[in-house]
Enzyme design. Structure first.
Site: not given
Ligand SMILES: NC(=O)c1ccc[n+]([C@@H]2O[C@H](COP(=O)([O-])OP(=O)(O)OC[C@H]3O[C@@H](n4cnc5c(N)ncnc54)[C@H](OP(=O)(O)O)[C@@H]3O)[C@@H](O)[C@H]2O)c1
Length: 410
Positions: A45, A189, A104, A128, A204, A186, A301, A14, A135
């Site tokens: 980190r 995880e 989240k 958002e 969420k 991908g 993504g 992100v 979305i």
């Protein structure tokens, strides 16, 4: 020109998406805000793993360095887990910064506290990106909440689970094989627990509940079940009678309180979530005035999530879209070439007023051309055997006219 200074916490999927998006959209920011937008610092980190493309951006492992920046307007949180994110964002708010988060887990736990703190310090919070990635579900809900009363919300909120269920059905894979595929691509995880056990969808759902109903249900009362017990046999059996397994978070306000479940359900063709496949997310919203609205799109993504973050950013700054900007946008839209299909007898005499190289032959009786409607309307008017249709979406080209000539043998 003014500059808005941003600090980015996290430089993973992100964080990198947000960094690049901000860097590559400066002209839009200038047009909308009348300001430049600059990433001033990035927090990570393990500093040795990272290299920033710009020398003048501070890369640090110490959040104090971020707080000490001489100019700081917005902090974007793209790190993982409740802590230290919550502590960092509280400090940023107290310093008078707006905050935007994609985190989240942190926001499901502490969203209410952060909002109260932000109100106290007269700054804003954007979140958002915490639900359904790209979305615009939070914006949509906020828009609907003015007069409409939302009665029910159903969502596919975890792309990994949806991908696994889709692959199990389409390719007759076991859960383990579909999970392995998701990991190879991908989408999952190494430790997929959060996704396949419904924990990610749970966070969420809690955030959505807060937005829609102003409160969350008691976490212990929420029925949460993952997809690990769904077998290929069950999927096959039910798809034979037109039902698909979907992992759905459902929120409803009842007389006794908020009812929330996150579990695999069987969805029939008549339901908006039936067609939602692969890593897509979707949310179906029932509201008392508008009825049902369903929105679908990429739930995660790099760039879908960055899109949610930068749109939040624009909303924070209450964009004053200049008349000049709006006029320029209108002109751009009017001038944008649209794709058209021209079909019928007599294509051989096709002489529409469009550049020849924009015309492609898809079939002896079907041309694809781009231009403005007038070009085709005038042409077709002269020949009643021809029709033209505007094309929505992309068209697979099967062939091209030779030498860009548009004389076609019929
Ligand atoms: N990936 C998505 O599509 C997506 C979509 C929506 C929301 N989100 C949320 O966005 C957040 C980031 O996700 P991601 O996929 O980008 O994660 P990621 O690829 O694992 O990246 C996390 C980044 O945060 C840094 N970080 C983690 N803990 C830190 C700490 N204590 N102090 C400083 N830096 C720290 C990491 O630094 P190092 O690299 O140095 O370890 C890394 O750069 C998560 O909360 C996730 O739930 C992700």
């Amino acid at each position: 020109m003014n500059t808005i200074h941003i600090a980015l916490l996290g430089y993973g999927t992100v964080g990198k998406g947000v960094y690049q998006t901000i860097k590559n959209h400066q002209s839009r920011f200038k047009a909308l805000l009348g300001s430049e937008v600059k990433i001033a610092a990035v927090l990570v980190r393990n500093i040795e793993r990272h290299h920033l493309p710009d020398q003048d951006v501070l890369l640090t492992t110490n959040f104090e360095d971020i707080l000490q920046l001489p100019k700081l307007d917005v902090v974007v949180d793209a790190i993982v887990g409740s802590e230290p994110s919550f502590t960092y964002l509280q400090a940023a708010i107290k310093k008078g910064c707006h905050v935007i988060t994609a985190n989240k887990e942190m926001f499901a736990h502490h969203g209410g506290q952060l909002k109260a703190l932000a109100d106290q310090h007269q700054v804003s919070i954007g979140f958002e990106a915490t639900v359904a990635g790209g979305i615009p579900v939070i914006q949509t809900l906020n828009t609907l909440l003015n007069i409409n009363k939302i009665t029910k919300l159903e969502g596919i909120l975890n792309g990994t689970s949806n991908f696994i269920l889709t692959k199990m059905r389409q390719e007759d894979l076991s859960f383990a094989d579909a999970l392995k595929l998701a990991q190879e691509l991908g989408y999952a995880e190494l430790d997929p627990t959060n996704d396949v056990e419904g924990i990610d969808a749970f966070y969420k759902a809690m955030i959505l509940s807060q937005v829609v109903f102003g409160e969350q249900p008691q976490w212990n009362d929420v029925q949460r079940k993952g997809i690990t017990e769904i077998t290929a046999e069950k999927i096959k059996l039910f798809s034979g009678i037109g039902l698909r397994f979907k992992h759905v978070a459902c929120l409803e306000k009842t007389e006794t309180g908020i009812k929330c479940s996150i579990k695999p359900v069987l969805v029939s063709q008549t339901h908006p979530l039936y067609q939602v496949e692969g890593v897509q997310n979707a949310i179906s919203i029932d509201a008392d005035i508008v009825g049902n609205i369903a929105i679908q799109g990429p739930g995660a993504g790099m760039f879908p999530t960055a899109s949610a973050v930068v749109e939040d950013f624009i909303h924070l700054y209450n964009p004053i879209q200049s008349t000049q900007y709006q006029e320029a946008q209108k002109k751009k839209a009017a001038a944008a070439p649209i794709n058209w299909i021209i079909t019928g007898e007599g294509l051989g005499q096709f002489k529409a007023n469009v550049p020849l190289n924009s015309v492609k032959v898809l079939h002896p009786r079907v041309l694809l051309a781009s231009g403005v409607e007038e070009d085709f309307a005038n042409y077709v008017k002269e020949d009643p055997k021809l029709e033209y249709f505007q094309v929505f979406g992309e068209v697979n080209l099967l062939g091209k006219s030779k030498d860009n000539k548009i004389f076609i043998k019929i």
